[in-house]
Design a protein around this motif. Sequence first.
Motif, PDB file in Angstrom:
ATOM      1  N   SER A 197       0.854  -1.210   0.000  1.00  0.00           N
ATOM      2  CA  SER A 197       0.000   0.000   0.000  1.00  0.00           C
ATOM      3  C   SER A 197       0.883   1.251   0.000  1.00  0.00           C
ATOM      4  O   SER A 197       0.889   2.025   0.951  1.00  0.00           O
ATOM      5  CB  SER A 197      -0.914  -0.012   1.222  1.00  0.00           C
ATOM      6  N   SER A 198       1.644   1.409  -1.067  1.00  0.00           N
ATOM      7  CA  SER A 198       2.628   2.490  -1.155  1.00  0.00           C
ATOM      8  C   SER A 198       1.941   3.859  -1.085  1.00  0.00           C
ATOM      9  O   SER A 198       0.737   3.968  -1.369  1.00  0.00           O
ATOM     10  CB  SER A 198       3.400   2.362  -2.460  1.00  0.00           C
ATOM     11  N   PRO A 199       2.711   4.899  -0.731  1.00  0.00           N
ATOM     12  CA  PRO A 199       2.108   6.243  -0.646  1.00  0.00           C
ATOM     13  C   PRO A 199       1.501   6.695  -1.978  1.00  0.00           C
ATOM     14  O   PRO A 199       0.610   7.543  -1.991  1.00  0.00           O
ATOM     15  CB  PRO A 199       3.272   7.140  -0.259  1.00  0.00           C
ATOM     16  N   GLU A 200       1.963   6.118  -3.063  1.00  0.00           N
ATOM     17  CA  GLU A 200       1.401   6.490  -4.369  1.00  0.00           C
ATOM     18  C   GLU A 200       0.060   5.822  -4.643  1.00  0.00           C
ATOM     19  O   GLU A 200      -0.643   6.184  -5.584  1.00  0.00           O
ATOM     20  CB  GLU A 200       2.368   6.108  -5.490  1.00  0.00           C
ATOM     21  N   LEU A 201      -0.285   4.840  -3.816  1.00  0.00           N
ATOM     22  CA  LEU A 201      -1.511   4.074  -4.064  1.00  0.00           C
ATOM     23  C   LEU A 201      -2.506   4.108  -2.910  1.00  0.00           C
ATOM     24  O   LEU A 201      -3.705   3.894  -3.108  1.00  0.00           O
ATOM     25  CB  LEU A 201      -1.155   2.593  -4.349  1.00  0.00           C
ATOM     26  N   HIS A 202      -2.009   4.358  -1.682  1.00  0.00           N
ATOM     27  CA  HIS A 202      -2.895   4.349  -0.514  1.00  0.00           C
ATOM     28  C   HIS A 202      -3.903   5.496  -0.626  1.00  0.00           C
ATOM     29  O   HIS A 202      -3.552   6.607  -1.025  1.00  0.00           O
ATOM     30  CB  HIS A 202      -2.060   4.490   0.770  1.00  0.00           C
ATOM     31  N   PRO A 252       6.406  10.120   1.808  1.00  0.00           N
ATOM     32  CA  PRO A 252       7.330   9.149   1.200  1.00  0.00           C
ATOM     33  C   PRO A 252       7.824   8.038   2.137  1.00  0.00           C
ATOM     34  O   PRO A 252       8.185   6.965   1.672  1.00  0.00           O
ATOM     35  CB  PRO A 252       8.516   9.993   0.729  1.00  0.00           C
ATOM     36  N   THR A 253       7.848   8.301   3.470  1.00  0.00           N
ATOM     37  CA  THR A 253       8.379   7.271   4.372  1.00  0.00           C
ATOM     38  C   THR A 253       7.264   6.388   4.942  1.00  0.00           C
ATOM     39  O   THR A 253       7.517   5.548   5.807  1.00  0.00           O
ATOM     40  CB  THR A 253       9.147   7.924   5.550  1.00  0.00           C
ATOM     41  N   PHE A 254       6.064   6.540   4.455  1.00  0.00           N
ATOM     42  CA  PHE A 254       4.931   5.746   4.952  1.00  0.00           C
ATOM     43  C   PHE A 254       5.129   4.258   4.636  1.00  0.00           C
ATOM     44  O   PHE A 254       5.422   3.891   3.492  1.00  0.00           O
ATOM     45  CB  PHE A 254       3.648   6.259   4.290  1.00  0.00           C
ATOM     46  N   VAL A 255       5.001   3.402   5.669  1.00  0.00           N
ATOM     47  CA  VAL A 255       5.078   1.946   5.440  1.00  0.00           C
ATOM     48  C   VAL A 255       3.897   1.210   6.089  1.00  0.00           C
ATOM     49  O   VAL A 255       3.941  -0.007   6.296  1.00  0.00           O
ATOM     50  CB  VAL A 255       6.413   1.316   5.942  1.00  0.00           C
ATOM     51  N   GLY A 256       2.826   1.969   6.418  1.00  0.00           N
ATOM     52  CA  GLY A 256       1.659   1.342   7.070  1.00  0.00           C
ATOM     53  C   GLY A 256       0.733   0.688   6.062  1.00  0.00           C
ATOM     54  O   GLY A 256       1.033   0.605   4.869  1.00  0.00           O
ATOM     55  N   GLY A 257      -0.378   0.222   6.566  1.00  0.00           N
ATOM     56  CA  GLY A 257      -1.399  -0.390   5.701  1.00  0.00           C
ATOM     57  C   GLY A 257      -1.135  -1.862   5.441  1.00  0.00           C
ATOM     58  O   GLY A 257      -1.634  -2.728   6.142  1.00  0.00           O
ATOM     59  N   ILE A 258      -0.310  -2.120   4.413  1.00  0.00           N
ATOM     60  CA  ILE A 258       0.023  -3.508   4.052  1.00  0.00           C
ATOM     61  C   ILE A 258       1.515  -3.578   3.726  1.00  0.00           C
ATOM     62  O   ILE A 258       1.983  -2.943   2.773  1.00  0.00           O
ATOM     63  CB  ILE A 258      -0.765  -3.977   2.807  1.00  0.00           C
ATOM     64  N   LEU A 259       2.249  -4.327   4.528  1.00  0.00           N
ATOM     65  CA  LEU A 259       3.698  -4.445   4.326  1.00  0.00           C
ATOM     66  C   LEU A 259       4.108  -5.920   4.407  1.00  0.00           C
ATOM     67  O   LEU A 259       3.774  -6.604   5.380  1.00  0.00           O
ATOM     68  CB  LEU A 259       4.425  -3.627   5.408  1.00  0.00           C
ATOM     69  N   LEU A 260       4.828  -6.394   3.391  1.00  0.00           N
ATOM     70  CA  LEU A 260       5.309  -7.782   3.395  1.00  0.00           C
ATOM     71  C   LEU A 260       6.750  -7.806   3.886  1.00  0.00           C
ATOM     72  O   LEU A 260       7.592  -7.053   3.387  1.00  0.00           O
ATOM     73  CB  LEU A 260       5.277  -8.379   1.985  1.00  0.00           C
ATOM     74  N   VAL A 261       7.017  -8.672   4.863  1.00  0.00           N
ATOM     75  CA  VAL A 261       8.382  -8.767   5.401  1.00  0.00           C
ATOM     76  C   VAL A 261       8.727 -10.242   5.596  1.00  0.00           C
ATOM     77  O   VAL A 261       7.930 -10.998   6.156  1.00  0.00           O
ATOM     78  CB  VAL A 261       8.510  -8.045   6.773  1.00  0.00           C
ATOM     79  N   LYS A 262       9.911 -10.629   5.136  1.00  0.00           N
ATOM     80  CA  LYS A 262      10.266 -12.035   5.340  1.00  0.00           C
ATOM     81  C   LYS A 262      10.779 -12.245   6.769  1.00  0.00           C
ATOM     82  O   LYS A 262      11.232 -11.296   7.425  1.00  0.00           O
ATOM     83  CB  LYS A 262      11.252 -12.527   4.286  1.00  0.00           C
ATOM     84  N   ARG A 263      10.698 -13.493   7.210  1.00  0.00           N
ATOM     85  CA  ARG A 263      10.990 -13.827   8.615  1.00  0.00           C
ATOM     86  C   ARG A 263      12.343 -13.271   9.072  1.00  0.00           C
ATOM     87  O   ARG A 263      12.448 -12.623  10.118  1.00  0.00           O
ATOM     88  CB  ARG A 263      10.961 -15.355   8.753  1.00  0.00           C
ATOM     89  N   GLU A 264      13.384 -13.498   8.290  1.00  0.00           N
ATOM     90  CA  GLU A 264      14.739 -13.108   8.718  1.00  0.00           C
ATOM     91  C   GLU A 264      14.827 -11.591   8.902  1.00  0.00           C
ATOM     92  O   GLU A 264      15.492 -11.112   9.819  1.00  0.00           O
ATOM     93  CB  GLU A 264      15.779 -13.559   7.681  1.00  0.00           C
ATOM     94  N   HIS A 265      14.156 -10.842   8.027  1.00  0.00           N
ATOM     95  CA  HIS A 265      14.221  -9.384   8.130  1.00  0.00           C
ATOM     96  C   HIS A 265      13.459  -8.879   9.351  1.00  0.00           C
ATOM     97  O   HIS A 265      13.910  -7.959  10.038  1.00  0.00           O
ATOM     98  CB  HIS A 265      13.684  -8.728   6.845  1.00  0.00           C
ATOM     99  N   PHE A 266      12.300  -9.483   9.624  1.00  0.00           N
ATOM    100  CA  PHE A 266      11.512  -9.053  10.790  1.00  0.00           C
ATOM    101  C   PHE A 266      12.319  -9.309  12.068  1.00  0.00           C
ATOM    102  O   PHE A 266      12.315  -8.504  12.996  1.00  0.00           O
ATOM    103  CB  PHE A 266      10.162  -9.783  10.830  1.00  0.00           C
ATOM    104  N   ILE A 286       1.934   0.437 -11.929  1.00  0.00           N
ATOM    105  CA  ILE A 286       0.585  -0.020 -11.601  1.00  0.00           C
ATOM    106  C   ILE A 286      -0.420   0.838 -12.384  1.00  0.00           C
ATOM    107  O   ILE A 286      -0.268   2.063 -12.459  1.00  0.00           O
ATOM    108  CB  ILE A 286       0.359   0.096 -10.075  1.00  0.00           C
ATOM    109  N   SER A 287      -1.437   0.189 -12.927  1.00  0.00           N
ATOM    110  CA  SER A 287      -2.367   0.914 -13.808  1.00  0.00           C
ATOM    111  C   SER A 287      -3.396   1.742 -13.035  1.00  0.00           C
ATOM    112  O   SER A 287      -4.174   2.488 -13.632  1.00  0.00           O
ATOM    113  CB  SER A 287      -3.090  -0.081 -14.719  1.00  0.00           C
ATOM    114  N   THR A 288      -3.420   1.613 -11.694  1.00  0.00           N
ATOM    115  CA  THR A 288      -4.389   2.376 -10.896  1.00  0.00           C
ATOM    116  C   THR A 288      -3.652   3.339  -9.962  1.00  0.00           C
ATOM    117  O   THR A 288      -2.427   3.273  -9.837  1.00  0.00           O
ATOM    118  CB  THR A 288      -5.244   1.414 -10.048  1.00  0.00           C
ATOM    119  N   GLY A 289      -4.411   4.189  -9.272  1.00  0.00           N
ATOM    120  CA  GLY A 289      -3.795   5.202  -8.401  1.00  0.00           C
ATOM    121  C   GLY A 289      -4.388   5.185  -7.003  1.00  0.00           C
ATOM    122  O   GLY A 289      -4.843   4.155  -6.510  1.00  0.00           O
ATOM    123  N   THR A 290      -4.389   6.388  -6.375  1.00  0.00           N
ATOM    124  CA  THR A 290      -4.815   6.457  -4.968  1.00  0.00           C
ATOM    125  C   THR A 290      -6.321   6.214  -4.784  1.00  0.00           C
ATOM    126  O   THR A 290      -6.760   5.918  -3.682  1.00  0.00           O
ATOM    127  CB  THR A 290      -4.477   7.840  -4.377  1.00  0.00           C
TER     128      THR A 290
END
Length: 319
Positions: A159-164, A170-184, A221-225
Amino acid sequence: MEVVWRNLRFKYVLICIFVTFIVSCLISMSPISNDDRKYDLGTSSRDRSDVKSSINALRIRRKSKHRLAILVPFRDRFEELLKFAPHMRKFLDKQYLDYHIFILNQVDKFRFNRASLINVGFLEVKNDYDYVAMHDVDLLPTNDELSYSFPDKGPFHVSSPELHPRYHYPTFVGGILLVKREHFMKVDGMSNKYWGWGLEDDEFYVRLKEAGLNITRPQNISTGTHNSFKHIHDRNHRKRDMTKCYNQREVTRKRDRQTGLHNVSYKLEDTIEMKISDTSVTVLNIALICDKSITPWCECNKMDTSKDAKAKEKKKDQK
Ligand code: UDP
Ligand code: MN
């Protein structure tokens, strides 16, 4: 004698062929085809295509390498959950992912703590899943180009700032974020200091950056906010808890180096398997434990000592 016997045998074979022909004609003309029989059992054609796509999804799931746990911080948003679960099943089945939805239901009496719930969800699933989606219950992806595949290189902010629909910094990381186990695990999960609404995702952004992780976002992405997600949040009915008490405001503006995945304190009260219109979800009933010597603002009551409260009191006295 020999000729009569041969004639008889020939006739017998002819009759057999004829009977077989008639029987197969009757079967093919019969009104009960396989599909109709399913219909007779009460399955509509829409259900049938659902069943087909579920079976397909199951088949591919077995082959997919990485397992995804959808972690949904949750309290008192039942009507949103009823929409979320079936929507996500339809959306994710098209991507043939091996996923499961976990509802992280906060059952204690403290203020809502999205980040701690995600920490708890992660601890509970990490042995069986390779990556997590930190996922708001009220944000439904509507463009199939939005991928939930394994974020091997670094966290992927769906859910990037360009689409939310609402947050565009620009530093928004809320909404939907995918993180792999090792990184978390590398960043020690999220801070446990954020009771009430806001800023926990911004603090997590700093953790990711400090760990040198590269956050990527959907491209081309073909859609926007306005049309990439549905934000099914009724803001009059579901007011955001923006109260600040004690020294919450100061503390939560800073990067937290004391708390995280390693010291989230909770009791898992129940694990409930349930189905929401054909979508299986697991509800984890989580009682968070608050250490009031570190975060007294997990309960803001009238007797608090924050500057905000004091200012309000002063105003009242002046009236
Ligand atoms: N949430 C919840 N109950 C609450 C507050 C928040 O379930 O009382 C969860 C829910 O998943 C929601 C997410 O936390 O989508 C983010 O909260 P909210 O929607 O209030 O924040 P927004 O992103 O709309 O500012
Ligand atoms: Mn919302």
